[in-house]
Design a protein around this motif. Structure first.
Motif, short mmCIF file in Angstrom:
data_model
loop_
_atom_site.label_atom_id
_atom_site.label_comp_id
_atom_site.label_asym_id
_atom_site.label_seq_id
_atom_site.Cartn_x
_atom_site.Cartn_y
_atom_site.Cartn_z
N ALA A 93 -34.19 -11.29 -56.73
CA ALA A 93 -33.11 -12.05 -57.35
C ALA A 93 -32.43 -13.02 -56.38
CB ALA A 93 -32.07 -11.09 -57.94
N GLY A 94 -32.84 -13.00 -55.10
CA GLY A 94 -32.30 -13.94 -54.13
C GLY A 94 -31.01 -13.53 -53.47
N ALA A 95 -30.70 -12.23 -53.50
CA ALA A 95 -29.46 -11.75 -52.86
C ALA A 95 -29.59 -11.79 -51.34
CB ALA A 95 -29.15 -10.34 -53.33
N ASP A 96 -28.45 -11.86 -50.67
CA ASP A 96 -28.36 -11.80 -49.21
C ASP A 96 -28.05 -10.35 -48.85
OD1 ASP A 96 -27.83 -12.09 -46.51
OD2 ASP A 96 -25.93 -13.15 -46.82
N LEU A 97 -29.06 -9.60 -48.44
CA LEU A 97 -28.94 -8.15 -48.30
C LEU A 97 -28.52 -7.72 -46.90
CD1 LEU A 97 -32.00 -6.75 -50.29
CD2 LEU A 97 -29.69 -7.27 -51.09
N ILE A 98 -27.62 -6.73 -46.85
CA ILE A 98 -27.26 -6.01 -45.64
C ILE A 98 -27.78 -4.59 -45.84
CG2 ILE A 98 -25.42 -5.32 -44.08
CD1 ILE A 98 -25.68 -8.34 -44.42
N LEU A 99 -28.63 -4.11 -44.91
CA LEU A 99 -29.37 -2.86 -45.12
C LEU A 99 -29.15 -1.91 -43.95
CD1 LEU A 99 -32.69 -4.65 -46.18
CD2 LEU A 99 -31.01 -3.62 -47.74
N PRO A 100 -28.12 -1.06 -44.01
CA PRO A 100 -27.96 -0.04 -42.97
C PRO A 100 -28.96 1.09 -43.16
CG PRO A 100 -26.23 0.19 -44.62
CD PRO A 100 -27.03 -1.03 -45.00
N VAL A 101 -29.65 1.47 -42.09
CA VAL A 101 -30.67 2.51 -42.18
C VAL A 101 -30.50 3.48 -41.02
CG1 VAL A 101 -32.31 0.98 -43.34
CG2 VAL A 101 -32.37 1.19 -40.85
N ARG A 145 -37.41 2.00 -37.39
CA ARG A 145 -38.87 1.88 -37.39
C ARG A 145 -39.46 2.28 -38.74
NH1 ARG A 145 -42.94 4.56 -32.87
NH2 ARG A 145 -44.89 3.75 -33.75
N SER A 146 -39.04 3.43 -39.28
CA SER A 146 -39.58 3.86 -40.56
C SER A 146 -39.11 2.96 -41.69
CB SER A 146 -39.21 5.32 -40.84
OG SER A 146 -37.80 5.48 -40.86
N ALA A 147 -37.88 2.47 -41.60
CA ALA A 147 -37.38 1.57 -42.62
C ALA A 147 -38.14 0.26 -42.63
CB ALA A 147 -35.89 1.32 -42.42
N ASP A 148 -38.49 -0.26 -41.47
CA ASP A 148 -39.26 -1.50 -41.40
C ASP A 148 -40.57 -1.38 -42.18
OD1 ASP A 148 -37.45 -2.95 -39.91
OD2 ASP A 148 -38.39 -2.52 -37.98
N ALA A 149 -41.23 -0.23 -42.04
CA ALA A 149 -42.49 -0.03 -42.75
C ALA A 149 -42.28 -0.01 -44.27
CB ALA A 149 -43.14 1.28 -42.29
N VAL A 150 -41.22 0.65 -44.72
CA VAL A 150 -40.91 0.68 -46.14
C VAL A 150 -40.60 -0.71 -46.65
CG1 VAL A 150 -39.23 1.48 -47.86
CG2 VAL A 150 -40.14 3.08 -46.16
N PHE A 151 -39.78 -1.44 -45.93
CA PHE A 151 -39.37 -2.76 -46.39
C PHE A 151 -40.55 -3.73 -46.42
CE2 PHE A 151 -34.89 -1.79 -44.61
CZ PHE A 151 -34.61 -1.02 -45.73
N ALA A 152 -41.44 -3.60 -45.48
CA ALA A 152 -42.63 -4.46 -45.51
C ALA A 152 -43.50 -4.15 -46.72
CB ALA A 152 -43.43 -4.27 -44.22
N GLY A 184 -33.85 -8.69 -45.65
CA GLY A 184 -32.41 -8.64 -45.44
C GLY A 184 -32.09 -8.39 -43.98
N THR A 185 -30.82 -8.24 -43.68
CA THR A 185 -30.36 -7.92 -42.33
C THR A 185 -30.34 -6.42 -42.18
OG1 THR A 185 -29.01 -9.93 -42.26
CG2 THR A 185 -28.48 -8.17 -40.68
N ILE A 186 -31.14 -5.87 -41.27
CA ILE A 186 -31.29 -4.44 -41.11
C ILE A 186 -30.42 -3.98 -39.94
CG2 ILE A 186 -32.92 -2.55 -40.73
CD1 ILE A 186 -35.13 -4.46 -41.73
N LEU A 187 -29.61 -2.94 -40.20
CA LEU A 187 -28.72 -2.39 -39.18
C LEU A 187 -29.03 -0.90 -39.03
CD1 LEU A 187 -25.38 -3.89 -40.53
CD2 LEU A 187 -26.85 -4.87 -38.75
N GLU A 188 -29.26 -0.45 -37.81
CA GLU A 188 -29.47 0.99 -37.59
C GLU A 188 -28.10 1.66 -37.48
OE1 GLU A 188 -33.11 3.00 -35.55
OE2 GLU A 188 -31.61 2.61 -34.01
#
Length: 337
Positions: free
Chosen positions: A43-51, A55-62, A68-72
């Motif tokens: 939908a074109g949202a600007d996502l902020i993704l705290p995880v 490393r595991s989140a990167d694989a899921v998102f790919a 989006g912007t990923i924050l650990e």
């Protein structure tokens, strides 16, 4: 940033209104969270993704085409929420962090921290720090029909709640605290109560992953007499976006369900036909049922969902299983954890 009024519900509503909107999604690497993040990306949202683990989140998102912007960040820490919201200044938060669905999750303190404390903390932080101008729900929190407990009836949102499990009690506490926080700062926020969600990304011990991974072996199952509202995960993601684009009262509760009950046995038989599993391999009764976790009730009402969104989950079980099989066929490494 200002946004035009959302207008009435319609087929393309989420895409029209989330483009360029800053959205915070907690639990985005989880089963339902990844599908919400994927839908928001589309939908074109600007996502902020705290995880919790980058490393595991990167694989899921790919795998799920999430951008989006990923924050650990450990949201289990009581001091994590306010600085996150203050820095991100989202217009909308989707809270999909939960604890206790996976049977390996048994730390009682985390049940209370994640399920009960976190939703209200997010609402209070949004009340103070959110970017203004979004005309829909500022907080969409995911709850569970386990919050109702064994009360019977059609589980209307105003039904008495008597949860029988620690998971249900802590989720109900989160819903109540969220409502109090939203009402305290006049924040439009809601709890979407989900039933039995299935599709790509489920934990490996659940029914559909068991059938998909059966190979040529017999499949031990319970008698399968218990009835559940099986909702396909992409429909859940779509429904959550539609609820965010609605105008809920502060702390409102909405059942995000199909409104149709199906026995576990019937679900397994439908899935087996789609997956070409011979009926004699389904060993019903080989496993004991867990009566303490089952609820007897009528079909769950979704009247409020239809009223707020003009929509209800459309995907039938056979179609949902087929789409799950096709999605997983694209990933030779498999998708169940």
């Amino acid at each position: 940033m200002s946004h035009r009024p959302l207008g009435g519900p319609g087929p393309g509503m989420p895409d029209r209104h989330f483009a360029g909107v800053r959205v915070l999604v907690t639990g985005a690497a989880g089963f339902i969270g990844r599908w919400v993040a994927r839908r928001l990306t589309e939908a074109g949202a600007d996502l902020i993704l705290p995880v919790l683990e980058r490393r595991s989140a990167d694989a899921v998102f790919a795998r799920y085409a999430v951008r989006g912007t990923i924050l650990e960040l450990d949201l289990g820490s009581p001091d994590s929420v306010e600085p996150l919201v203050r820095a991100a200044r989202p217009l909308v938060v989707f809270n999909l962090v939960g604890y206790g669905i996976n049977r390996s999750e048994r730390d009682e303190s985390l049940f209370w921290r994640i399920n009960a404390d976190l939703p209200a903390e997010l609402a209070r932080a949004m009340g103070e720090h959110r970017e203004r101008g979004w005309p829909g729900a500022s907080v969409v929190h995911v709850g569970s029909i386990a919050e109702y407990g064994p009360v019977g009836g059609d589980l209307a949102e105003d039904s008495p709640a008597r949860p029988a499990t620690l998971y249900g009690r802590t989720k109900l506490s989160g819903t109540v605290r969220l409502a109090e926080a939203c009402q305290g700062c006049n924040l439009p926020g809601l709890t979407a109560r989900l039933a039995t969600v299935y599709g790509p990304g489920e934990h490996s011990g659940r029914l559909l992953p068991t059938l998909l991974g059966a190979g040529d072996a017999p499949v031990p199952l319970s008698a399968g007499l218990q009835k559940r509202d099986f909702t396909y995960v992409e429909d859940v993601a779509e429904g959550l976006l539609r609820l965010a684009a609605a105008r809920p009262a502060p702390g409102e509760i909405v059942n995000l369900v199909t409104g149709v009950l199906t026995t576990v046995r019937e679900f397994a038989e439908i899935a087996a036909r789609v997956l070409a599993i011979e009926p004699n391999r389904l060993r019903f009764g080989a496993l004991a049922a867990r009566p303490d976790e089952e609820m007897e009730h009528l079909p769950i009402t979704n009247v409020k969902l239809r009223r707020l969104t003009g929509w209800a989950p459309p995907t039938g079980i056979a179609e949902g299983v087929r789409r799950t099989r096709e999605f997983l066929a694209l990933d030779p490494q498999g998708d169940y954890r």
